[in-house]
Design a protein around this motif. Sequence first.
Motif, PDB file in Angstrom:
ATOM      1  N   PRO A   1       0.822  -1.210   0.000  1.00 53.43           N
ATOM      2  CA  PRO A   1       0.000   0.000   0.000  1.00 53.43           C
ATOM      3  C   PRO A   1       0.860   1.266   0.000  1.00 53.43           C
ATOM      4  CG  PRO A   1      -0.749  -1.538   1.690  1.00 53.43           C
ATOM      5  CD  PRO A   1       0.551  -2.068   1.150  1.00 53.43           C
ATOM      6  N   GLY A   2       0.311   2.331  -0.560  1.00 56.48           N
ATOM      7  CA  GLY A   2       1.054   3.587  -0.654  1.00 56.48           C
ATOM      8  C   GLY A   2       1.991   3.510  -1.844  1.00 56.48           C
ATOM      9  N   GLY A   3       3.058   4.229  -1.770  1.00 54.14           N
ATOM     10  CA  GLY A   3       4.072   4.091  -2.809  1.00 54.14           C
ATOM     11  C   GLY A   3       3.917   5.082  -3.930  1.00 54.14           C
ATOM     12  N   PRO A   4       4.556   4.825  -5.021  1.00 52.55           N
ATOM     13  CA  PRO A   4       5.026   3.523  -5.509  1.00 52.55           C
ATOM     14  C   PRO A   4       6.326   3.086  -4.812  1.00 52.55           C
ATOM     15  CG  PRO A   4       5.616   5.231  -7.074  1.00 52.55           C
ATOM     16  CD  PRO A   4       4.826   5.904  -5.976  1.00 52.55           C
ATOM     17  N   TRP A   5       6.391   1.783  -4.482  1.00 51.75           N
ATOM     18  CA  TRP A   5       7.544   1.189  -3.834  1.00 51.75           C
ATOM     19  C   TRP A   5       8.373   0.438  -4.856  1.00 51.75           C
ATOM     20  CZ3 TRP A   5       8.569   2.476   1.057  1.00 51.75           C
ATOM     21  CH2 TRP A   5       7.513   2.945   1.851  1.00 51.75           C
ATOM     22  N   LEU A   6       9.684   0.434  -4.638  1.00 49.25           N
ATOM     23  CA  LEU A   6      10.614  -0.363  -5.423  1.00 49.25           C
ATOM     24  C   LEU A   6      11.237  -1.397  -4.499  1.00 49.25           C
ATOM     25  CD1 LEU A   6      12.519   2.545  -7.207  1.00 49.25           C
ATOM     26  CD2 LEU A   6      10.690   1.137  -8.167  1.00 49.25           C
ATOM     27  N   THR A   7      11.441  -2.611  -4.986  1.00 51.24           N
ATOM     28  CA  THR A   7      12.117  -3.631  -4.191  1.00 51.24           C
ATOM     29  C   THR A   7      13.607  -3.332  -4.193  1.00 51.24           C
ATOM     30  OG1 THR A   7      10.443  -5.280  -4.747  1.00 51.24           O
ATOM     31  CG2 THR A   7      12.552  -6.100  -3.940  1.00 51.24           C
ATOM     32  N   ARG A   8      14.207  -3.356  -3.017  1.00 51.96           N
ATOM     33  CA  ARG A   8      15.640  -3.085  -2.873  1.00 51.96           C
ATOM     34  C   ARG A   8      16.410  -4.299  -2.393  1.00 51.96           C
ATOM     35  NH1 ARG A   8      16.515   0.423  -6.296  1.00 51.96           N
ATOM     36  NH2 ARG A   8      15.667   2.471  -5.891  1.00 51.96           N
TER      37      ARG A   8
ATOM     38  N   TYR B   1      12.193  -2.399   0.710  1.00 49.16           N
ATOM     39  CA  TYR B   1      11.557  -1.581  -0.318  1.00 49.16           C
ATOM     40  C   TYR B   1      11.996  -0.131  -0.134  1.00 49.16           C
ATOM     41  CZ  TYR B   1       8.232  -5.476   0.270  1.00 49.16           C
ATOM     42  OH  TYR B   1       7.654  -6.710   0.421  1.00 49.16           O
ATOM     43  N   GLN B   2      11.852   0.650  -1.186  1.00 53.44           N
ATOM     44  CA  GLN B   2      12.128   2.077  -1.084  1.00 53.44           C
ATOM     45  C   GLN B   2      11.099   2.840  -1.896  1.00 53.44           C
ATOM     46  OE1 GLN B   2      15.763   3.568  -2.881  1.00 53.44           O
ATOM     47  NE2 GLN B   2      15.966   5.043  -1.228  1.00 53.44           N
ATOM     48  N   GLU B   3      10.615   3.908  -1.296  1.00 54.23           N
ATOM     49  CA  GLU B   3       9.793   4.874  -2.010  1.00 54.23           C
ATOM     50  C   GLU B   3      10.713   6.076  -2.192  1.00 54.23           C
ATOM     51  OE1 GLU B   3       5.400   6.892  -1.866  1.00 54.23           O
ATOM     52  OE2 GLU B   3       6.419   6.505   0.021  1.00 54.23           O
ATOM     53  N   VAL B   4      11.268   6.219  -3.374  1.00 55.97           N
ATOM     54  CA  VAL B   4      12.360   7.152  -3.636  1.00 55.97           C
ATOM     55  C   VAL B   4      12.037   8.549  -3.118  1.00 55.97           C
ATOM     56  CG1 VAL B   4      13.810   8.185  -5.431  1.00 55.97           C
ATOM     57  CG2 VAL B   4      13.112   5.785  -5.607  1.00 55.97           C
ATOM     58  N   GLY B   5      12.979   9.083  -2.358  1.00 58.77           N
ATOM     59  CA  GLY B   5      12.848  10.430  -1.837  1.00 58.77           C
ATOM     60  C   GLY B   5      11.960  10.576  -0.628  1.00 58.77           C
ATOM     61  N   ARG B   6      11.352   9.468  -0.161  1.00 58.56           N
ATOM     62  CA  ARG B   6      10.423   9.614   0.952  1.00 58.56           C
ATOM     63  C   ARG B   6      10.661   8.627   2.081  1.00 58.56           C
ATOM     64  NH1 ARG B   6       5.679   8.634   3.582  1.00 58.56           N
ATOM     65  NH2 ARG B   6       5.295   6.652   2.617  1.00 58.56           N
ATOM     66  N   ALA B   7      10.736   7.335   1.781  1.00 63.19           N
ATOM     67  CA  ALA B   7      10.752   6.363   2.877  1.00 63.19           C
ATOM     68  C   ALA B   7      11.405   5.052   2.456  1.00 63.19           C
ATOM     69  CB  ALA B   7       9.320   6.096   3.347  1.00 63.19           C
ATOM     70  N   ASP B   8      11.841   4.309   3.475  1.00 64.47           N
ATOM     71  CA  ASP B   8      12.334   2.950   3.317  1.00 64.47           C
ATOM     72  C   ASP B   8      11.443   2.039   4.141  1.00 64.47           C
ATOM     73  OD1 ASP B   8      14.819   3.325   1.740  1.00 64.47           O
ATOM     74  OD2 ASP B   8      15.405   4.531   3.475  1.00 64.47           O
ATOM     75  N   LEU B   9      11.258   0.822   3.656  1.00 66.24           N
ATOM     76  CA  LEU B   9      10.387  -0.144   4.316  1.00 66.24           C
ATOM     77  C   LEU B   9      11.089  -1.486   4.350  1.00 66.24           C
ATOM     78  CD1 LEU B   9       7.517  -1.005   5.380  1.00 66.24           C
ATOM     79  CD2 LEU B   9       6.919  -1.413   2.977  1.00 66.24           C
TER      80      LEU B   9
ATOM     81  N   GLU C   1      -0.112   4.079   8.091  1.00 68.50           N
ATOM     82  CA  GLU C   1       0.476   3.555   6.854  1.00 68.50           C
ATOM     83  C   GLU C   1       1.178   2.226   7.110  1.00 68.50           C
ATOM     84  OE1 GLU C   1       3.561   4.893   3.319  1.00 68.50           O
ATOM     85  OE2 GLU C   1       3.486   6.083   5.151  1.00 68.50           O
ATOM     86  N   LEU C   2       1.946   2.150   8.200  1.00 66.08           N
ATOM     87  CA  LEU C   2       2.648   0.903   8.523  1.00 66.08           C
ATOM     88  C   LEU C   2       1.650  -0.203   8.870  1.00 66.08           C
ATOM     89  CD1 LEU C   2       5.356  -0.490   8.765  1.00 66.08           C
ATOM     90  CD2 LEU C   2       5.513   0.364  11.123  1.00 66.08           C
ATOM     91  N   ALA C   3       0.579   0.134   9.582  1.00 57.64           N
ATOM     92  CA  ALA C   3      -0.458  -0.857   9.898  1.00 57.64           C
ATOM     93  C   ALA C   3      -1.094  -1.401   8.619  1.00 57.64           C
ATOM     94  CB  ALA C   3      -1.527  -0.239  10.805  1.00 57.64           C
ATOM     95  N   ARG C   4      -1.339  -0.536   7.629  1.00 61.72           N
ATOM     96  CA  ARG C   4      -1.910  -0.997   6.342  1.00 61.72           C
ATOM     97  C   ARG C   4      -0.957  -1.948   5.625  1.00 61.72           C
ATOM     98  NH1 ARG C   4      -3.721   4.251   6.295  1.00 61.72           N
ATOM     99  NH2 ARG C   4      -2.028   4.970   4.957  1.00 61.72           N
ATOM    100  N   VAL C   5       0.327  -1.692   5.710  1.00 64.39           N
ATOM    101  CA  VAL C   5       1.317  -2.593   5.097  1.00 64.39           C
ATOM    102  C   VAL C   5       1.236  -3.973   5.748  1.00 64.39           C
ATOM    103  CG1 VAL C   5       3.786  -3.065   4.825  1.00 64.39           C
ATOM    104  CG2 VAL C   5       2.887  -0.780   4.325  1.00 64.39           C
ATOM    105  N   VAL C   6       1.211  -4.007   7.073  1.00 65.96           N
ATOM    106  CA  VAL C   6       1.142  -5.298   7.787  1.00 65.96           C
ATOM    107  C   VAL C   6      -0.172  -6.010   7.455  1.00 65.96           C
ATOM    108  CG1 VAL C   6       1.086  -6.429  10.042  1.00 65.96           C
ATOM    109  CG2 VAL C   6       2.735  -4.593   9.603  1.00 65.96           C
ATOM    110  N   GLU C   7      -1.281  -5.282   7.430  1.00 60.61           N
ATOM    111  CA  GLU C   7      -2.573  -5.900   7.074  1.00 60.61           C
ATOM    112  C   GLU C   7      -2.538  -6.474   5.671  1.00 60.61           C
ATOM    113  OE1 GLU C   7      -5.393  -3.196  10.024  1.00 60.61           O
ATOM    114  OE2 GLU C   7      -5.262  -2.670   7.897  1.00 60.61           O
ATOM    115  N   ALA C   8      -1.948  -5.767   4.724  1.00 57.32           N
ATOM    116  CA  ALA C   8      -1.830  -6.281   3.345  1.00 57.32           C
ATOM    117  C   ALA C   8      -0.963  -7.531   3.307  1.00 57.32           C
ATOM    118  CB  ALA C   8      -1.269  -5.211   2.414  1.00 57.32           C
TER     119      ALA C   8
END
Length: 184
Positions: A28-35, A67-75, A171-178
């Motif tokens: 969820p969110g993103g777009p995420w890239l696999t790192r 994962y990385q959302e360029v310029g914003r966050a790492d997951l 946002e992190l809770a949505r990632v875990v739920e997904a």
Amino acid sequence: MTNVGRIMLAQLKSIGSRNACLAAGDVPGGPWLTRGGRTYRTGASGSTSEVVERARAARSVTSVRAYQEVGRADLFVQVIPFASEDDARAGLAELRALPRTMPRSKGLTDVGELRAAVAPEVAGTTRAEAAEQPFVLDGEHCRTLTLWCAAGSTVVVAALGGRAEAVRWPELARVVEAQLAALA
């Protein structure tokens, strides 16, 4: 089918190159890239606790993906199957107690202490714990939010890091739920 039977079937599917973590496009969110990502036998790090030994006996395979959302966050997401629901809850406590370190990065300063936080509501979990760690990166105030969640006989660990105003618990809770939905 019993929980152990489901775990064994899931592990047979995940042996080799299949990683149980979400594909970047499914986060969820993103777009995420696999790192990066990998799978390994649960307990390969050397833990000899009873819950890890039972997971190893059930041929549990741990999956990890960054994962990385360029310029914003790492997951970071980690999926660990255990032999039972009780073992998952105990395994969560064991994982939560492990020391955590911040990767070295140019521009990283003022790394604060990891401190417990109130875990957000995460649908489908039987136990959830949370922590937050502040840091400064290139002069910007940042933080990493981490969730440890048990759902059935599986533990999902997820960490979201980035600018303090950009990373949020919902946002992190949505990632875990997904992630949990993808495992069901």
